[in-house]
Design a protein around this motif. Structure first.
Motif, PDB file in Angstrom:
ATOM      1  N   ASP B 222       0.828  -1.191   0.000  1.00  0.00           N
ATOM      2  CA  ASP B 222       0.000   0.000   0.000  1.00  0.00           C
ATOM      3  C   ASP B 222       0.873   1.257   0.000  1.00  0.00           C
ATOM      4  N   ARG B 223       0.792   2.022  -1.099  1.00  0.00           N
ATOM      5  CA  ARG B 223       1.634   3.226  -1.215  1.00  0.00           C
ATOM      6  C   ARG B 223       1.431   4.193  -0.067  1.00  0.00           C
ATOM      7  N   GLY B 224       0.208   4.227   0.442  1.00  0.00           N
ATOM      8  CA  GLY B 224      -0.101   5.154   1.533  1.00  0.00           C
ATOM      9  C   GLY B 224       0.663   4.843   2.812  1.00  0.00           C
ATOM     10  N   LYS B 225       1.227   3.636   2.898  1.00  0.00           N
ATOM     11  CA  LYS B 225       1.981   3.271   4.106  1.00  0.00           C
ATOM     12  C   LYS B 225       3.486   3.420   3.924  1.00  0.00           C
ATOM     13  N   PHE B 226       3.904   3.725   2.704  1.00  0.00           N
ATOM     14  CA  PHE B 226       5.343   3.826   2.432  1.00  0.00           C
ATOM     15  C   PHE B 226       6.011   4.862   3.327  1.00  0.00           C
ATOM     16  N   PRO B 227       7.157   4.515   3.921  1.00  0.00           N
ATOM     17  CA  PRO B 227       7.941   5.536   4.615  1.00  0.00           C
ATOM     18  C   PRO B 227       8.620   6.454   3.593  1.00  0.00           C
TER      19      PRO B 227
END
Lengths: 303, 289
Positions: B222-227
């Motif tokens: 999930d891109r939204g969780k990428f650091p």
């Protein structure tokens, strides 16, 4: 008797054991279960069937690896990168520390140190992004080499001959300063009286460096060298994954990146685990040998 | 007492000073290059090749506006903050528990725990078994997958244990007599007395989380969780499928430089103030436990 001792131990240290339980649980789950997981190197592991129900294939995965064309390329590349790093990257911070130590002006010394530590604080992702920019077709490193050494004006990272120099030099750039800290500390730990004694005996500055400074930092250098030798087959995957591309696998693909690609990109779980296990056995043996040698040549030992 | 310097010594000092200035130049120039490029006029910059001594006018600050408004970078920054704060707190808690146990004299099982910890320094399951573990635990696509596997660094544990051992046993003993629990001893006596060491460990763990990208790249979908670092990696790799909107921007090249500046600036800016702790950390790490 033993029962009594155990009982006493628990009544006295029970509270302490309670505190360490989370730590032990952590180690069991995140370190020992994966260690058990290396069994999949001897299986034809299918995730759906799990480690206990997959078929055993004995040493088949290892045999496939030993017979493959890849193995020599991987070992050669791993050794080439780490030996080049050992030859150029290892002495660099030692030399820098010796030279910084010769600076007389306190403020200039501090300034040089602070600047040279800076690149260490750039993250690997950013460091590699910078390197890629600088060695790209229009990058200043490429342009410099075109102007002075007459190389072809293309990105250095598409030419397989340049991968190792780019990898090692960027590593030196990033770590030379921070790596010198430990040697500077060793240098400041040398007893000043030794220099005075050497001076009285007629030793000039150069002789003092040779007979007082170098023996003074030798134990630190030896320990660091042993650690480096122990890690010679353990070239990390992160930097290479960020820098390399298919056109230069010939020189840049090492064991750890191969394990990553085979295991997590192509999903050859068992084969990748076998290659990884082969690598960690060698790493372990190298560390042991390095320590044995050091115990022989000096009292300096890793343990 | 002033000793007259020999000509050779003077020559050496001149050479050494020049060499040091050269070292400073090669460390600082690449950063200067990136900063200057990040606000140069884009078309002249695109045609430029080689060293860049000053920014091309008219200055173009648009890249920075785009960076601060880029959703992936904003969420990346927030995720990194969560991981740095939460992860480091858990690192310190677990490292303290382990170090506290190891610092106490007496418990029969201490040797067993010590061996169990030290073995992991030399041998591990490797990439695929660790990946399978995270998958089987159901941690895929969660932040726990990034935080949990590296909860304790053995070197850090040894550093903290050494620091705890320097605290006199009599303090622990009298606290026990007064009815304190081990947990209280750890939080009220050991940790407050080891503040300097804790500060060093906080820095090391936090910097590690700030820089980390690899485990996120294998465990997060999930891109939204990428650091932040992973978000940056995806944006900078122009062949990445995420980069479409980004390459199309007329500031694409400037944004590359700008992202490098923006993501490195926080650490570079605070590091000189914390330099002594980092130096201390290097030296502590080299002391045998």
């Amino acid at each position: 008797m033993l029962k009594k001792r155990i009982k006493k131990d628990f009544s006295r240290y029970g509270g302490l054991y309670l505190l360490v339980i989370p730590v032990v649980v952590y180690y069991i789950i995140f370190h020992y279960i994966p260690m058990g997981g290396v069994l999949m190197a001897f299986e034809d592991f299918v995730p759906r069937r799990g480690i206990f129900k997959s078929d055993w294939v004995g040493l088949q995965n290892f045999i496939t690896f030993f017979k493959s064309y890849d193995i020599w390329r991987l070992i050669r590349n791993t050794l080439r990168i780490s030996l080049t790093n050992l030859i150029f990257g290892f002495p660099a911070p030692v030399i820098l520390a010796l030279l910084i130590n010769e600076i007389n002006n306190k403020y200039f010394k501090k300034f040089v140190q602070t600047c040279s530590y800076l690149p260490h604080f750039i993250s690997m992702v950013i460091l590699c992004a910078m390197v890629k920019e600088f060695v790209s077709t229009n990058g200043f490193v490429t342009q410099f080499l075109v102007d002075w050494f007459n190389i072809e004006k293309v990105s250095l990272l598409i030419n397989k001959d340049y991968y190792v120099p780019v990898h090692v030099i960027s590593g030196i750039w990033a770590e030379i300063g921070f790596g010198s800290i430990i040697y500077l500390a060793a240098l400041s730990g040398i007893d000043m009286a030794l220099y005075d004694a050497a001076a009285i005996d007629g030793a000039g500055r150069f002789k003092q460096v040779l007979h007082v400074t170098l023996p003074g930092i030798a134990p630190t250098v030896i320990i660091k060298l042993l650690l480096a030798i122990g890690g010679i087959m353990g070239v990390g995957h992160e930097k290479i994954i960020l820098l390399y591309n298919e056109a230069i696998y010939e020189t840049s693909d090492v064991i750890s990146t191969y394990v990553y690609r085979k295991g997590l990109v192509s999903g050859e779980y068992s084969f990748s685990t076998a290659v990884g296990l082969f690598n960690s056995v060698i790493n372990f043996a190298l560390i042991m040998v390095a320590n044995k040698i050091s115990a022989k040549v000096s009292e300096v030992s890793l343990w | 007492m002033k000793i007259k310097k020999s000509p050779a010594r003077i020559a050496f000092e001149v050479f050494n000073t020049l060499f040091m200035l050269f070292i400073v130049l090669i460390t600082v120039y690449p950063m200067y290059h990136v900063v200057v490029a990040s606000f140069s006029e884009p078309y002249q910059l695109a045609a430029h090749s080689g060293f860049l001594l000053k920014a091309y006018a008219p200055y173009e600050w648009g890249a920075y506006r785009d960076i601060f408004n880029h959703p992936l970078l904003i969420s990346g920054f927030m995720n990194t903050v969560i991981i740095v704060v939460g992860g480091t707190a858990l690192n310190i808690l677990f490292t303290s528990l382990g170090a506290f146990f190891m610092s106490q004299k007496g418990p029969m099982l201490k040797g067993v725990v010590a061996v169990m910890i030290i073995i992991t320094m030399y041998f591990g399951g490797g990439l695929v078994p660790s990946y399978m573990l995270v998958k089987n635990l159901g941690l895929m696509d969660t932040r726990w997958a990034i935080i949990l596997p590296g909860l304790i660094g053995v070197t850090n544990l040894i550093i903290l244990k050494t620091s705890f051992q320097a605290i006199p046993d009599s303090l622990t003993e009298s606290a026990l007599l007064d009815g304190a629990s081990y947990l209280q001893i750890m939080f009220r006596i050991m940790l407050p007395l080891s503040k300097a060491t804790i500060a060093v460990l906080v820095l090391y763990y936090a910097l590690g989380h700030w820089n980390a990208w690899f485990s996120a790249s294998i465990y997060l979908r999930d891109r939204g969780k990428f650091p932040l670092q992973l978000a940056v990696k995806q944006l900078l790799e122009s062949d990445s499928k995420f980069a479409g909107d980004f390459v199309a921007s007329k500031h694409a090249q400037l944004m590359k430089y700008g992202i490098i500046v923006v993501t490195s600036a926080p650490v570079i800016a605070i590091y000189p103030f914390l330099q002594k702790y980092f130096t201390k950390g290097v030296l502590m790490g080299s002391v045998k436990g």
